[in-house]
Design a protein around this motif. Structure first.
Motif, PDB file in Angstrom:
ATOM      1  N   MET A  27       0.623  -1.175   0.008  1.00  0.00           N
ATOM      2  CA  MET A  27       0.012  -0.181   0.090  1.00  0.00           C
ATOM      3  C   MET A  27       0.865   1.287   0.077  1.00  0.00           C
ATOM      4  SD  MET A  27      -1.981   0.804   3.318  1.00  0.00           S
ATOM      5  CE  MET A  27      -2.668   2.392   3.470  1.00  0.00           C
ATOM      6  N   CYS A  82      -4.310  -0.289  15.794  1.00  0.00           N
ATOM      7  CA  CYS A  82      -5.697  -1.035  15.634  1.00  0.00           C
ATOM      8  C   CYS A  82      -6.994  -0.117  15.579  1.00  0.00           C
ATOM      9  CB  CYS A  82      -5.751  -1.741  16.900  1.00  0.00           C
ATOM     10  SG  CYS A  82      -7.326  -2.691  17.209  1.00  0.00           S
ATOM     11  N   SER A  83      -7.660  -0.047  14.612  1.00  0.00           N
ATOM     12  CA  SER A  83      -8.803   0.673  14.744  1.00  0.00           C
ATOM     13  C   SER A  83      -9.837   0.387  15.700  1.00  0.00           C
ATOM     14  CB  SER A  83      -9.421   0.362  13.465  1.00  0.00           C
ATOM     15  OG  SER A  83     -10.238  -0.764  13.203  1.00  0.00           O
ATOM     16  N   ARG A 130       2.852  -6.237  12.790  1.00  0.00           N
ATOM     17  CA  ARG A 130       2.744  -6.885  11.327  1.00  0.00           C
ATOM     18  C   ARG A 130       3.178  -8.240  11.089  1.00  0.00           C
ATOM     19  NH1 ARG A 130       4.220  -3.468   6.111  1.00  0.00           N
ATOM     20  NH2 ARG A 130       6.133  -3.315   6.981  1.00  0.00           N
ATOM     21  N   SER A 163      -0.784  -9.573   7.438  1.00  0.00           N
ATOM     22  CA  SER A 163      -1.794  -9.627   8.341  1.00  0.00           C
ATOM     23  C   SER A 163      -1.158  -8.974   9.528  1.00  0.00           C
ATOM     24  CB  SER A 163      -2.601 -10.943   8.763  1.00  0.00           C
ATOM     25  OG  SER A 163      -1.423 -12.103   8.964  1.00  0.00           O
ATOM     26  N   LYS A 211      -6.128  -8.949  12.963  1.00  0.00           N
ATOM     27  CA  LYS A 211      -6.639  -8.096  12.436  1.00  0.00           C
ATOM     28  C   LYS A 211      -6.372  -7.952  10.780  1.00  0.00           C
ATOM     29  CE  LYS A 211      -7.857  -6.231  16.208  1.00  0.00           C
ATOM     30  NZ  LYS A 211      -9.659  -5.911  16.389  1.00  0.00           N
ATOM     31  N   SER A 212      -7.179  -7.697   9.974  1.00  0.00           N
ATOM     32  CA  SER A 212      -6.971  -7.639   8.802  1.00  0.00           C
ATOM     33  C   SER A 212      -6.685  -6.310   8.438  1.00  0.00           C
ATOM     34  CB  SER A 212      -8.462  -7.921   8.025  1.00  0.00           C
ATOM     35  OG  SER A 212      -9.368  -6.504   8.251  1.00  0.00           O
ATOM     36  N   LYS A 213      -6.195  -6.274   6.915  1.00  0.00           N
ATOM     37  CA  LYS A 213      -5.589  -4.819   6.699  1.00  0.00           C
ATOM     38  C   LYS A 213      -6.661  -3.687   6.718  1.00  0.00           C
ATOM     39  CE  LYS A 213      -2.378  -4.673   2.698  1.00  0.00           C
ATOM     40  NZ  LYS A 213      -2.007  -5.089   1.448  1.00  0.00           N
ATOM     41  N   SER A 214      -7.774  -3.831   6.426  1.00  0.00           N
ATOM     42  CA  SER A 214      -8.853  -2.971   6.732  1.00  0.00           C
ATOM     43  C   SER A 214      -9.080  -2.188   8.151  1.00  0.00           C
ATOM     44  CB  SER A 214     -10.123  -3.167   6.315  1.00  0.00           C
ATOM     45  OG  SER A 214     -10.401  -4.421   6.930  1.00  0.00           O
ATOM     46  N   SER A 215      -8.432  -3.174   9.073  1.00  0.00           N
ATOM     47  CA  SER A 215      -8.537  -2.536  10.582  1.00  0.00           C
ATOM     48  C   SER A 215      -7.384  -2.062  10.997  1.00  0.00           C
ATOM     49  CB  SER A 215      -9.011  -3.860  11.454  1.00  0.00           C
ATOM     50  OG  SER A 215      -9.703  -4.818  10.954  1.00  0.00           O
ATOM     51  N   VAL A 223      -4.797   0.919  11.021  1.00  0.00           N
ATOM     52  CA  VAL A 223      -4.663   2.528  10.796  1.00  0.00           C
ATOM     53  C   VAL A 223      -3.278   2.658  10.650  1.00  0.00           C
ATOM     54  CG1 VAL A 223      -5.362   4.740  11.731  1.00  0.00           C
ATOM     55  CG2 VAL A 223      -6.893   2.701  12.117  1.00  0.00           C
ATOM     56  N   TYR A 224      -2.839   3.243   9.597  1.00  0.00           N
ATOM     57  CA  TYR A 224      -1.541   3.861   9.312  1.00  0.00           C
ATOM     58  C   TYR A 224      -1.394   5.443   9.652  1.00  0.00           C
ATOM     59  CZ  TYR A 224      -0.393  -0.230   6.573  1.00  0.00           C
ATOM     60  OH  TYR A 224      -0.333  -1.635   6.466  1.00  0.00           O
TER      61      TYR A 224
END
Ligand SMILES: [Zn+2]
Ligand SMILES: [Zn+2]
Length: 75
Positions: free
Chosen positions: A1, A35-36, A44, A52, A62-66, A68-69
């Motif tokens: 990403m 973590c969101s 990671r 993951s 946690k998935s990638k969508s959870s 927060v960068y």
């Protein structure tokens, strides 16, 4: 990403595992992955090329969508 520079929106290049560099404004950033759900920093994990994340606080994957960068200015 790929992430964008918060200062000039130029695409950042990877300069280390958790480091990013902006060639446009010569800024360096540290990458924090949190973590969101709980906001804690998450680890990671790399397995078979897939990325993951593991949260110690939530005690679950946690998935990638959870993830927060967050970029922190590193001089
Ligand atoms: Zn920049
Ligand atoms: Zn969490």
């Amino acid at each position: 990403m790929e992430l964008q520079c918060p200062k000039c929106e130029h695409e950042l290049v990877r300069s280390g595992e958790l480091k990013r560099h902006c060639e446009s404004c010569k800024s360096d950033f540290k990458l924090h992955i949190t973590c969101s759900t709980c906001g804690d920093e998450i680890e990671r994990l790399k397995a078979c090329g897939a990325v993951s994340f593991w949260c110690n606080e939530c005690n679950e994957m946690k998935s990638k969508s959870s993830a927060v960068y967050t970029l922190q200015n590193d001089g």
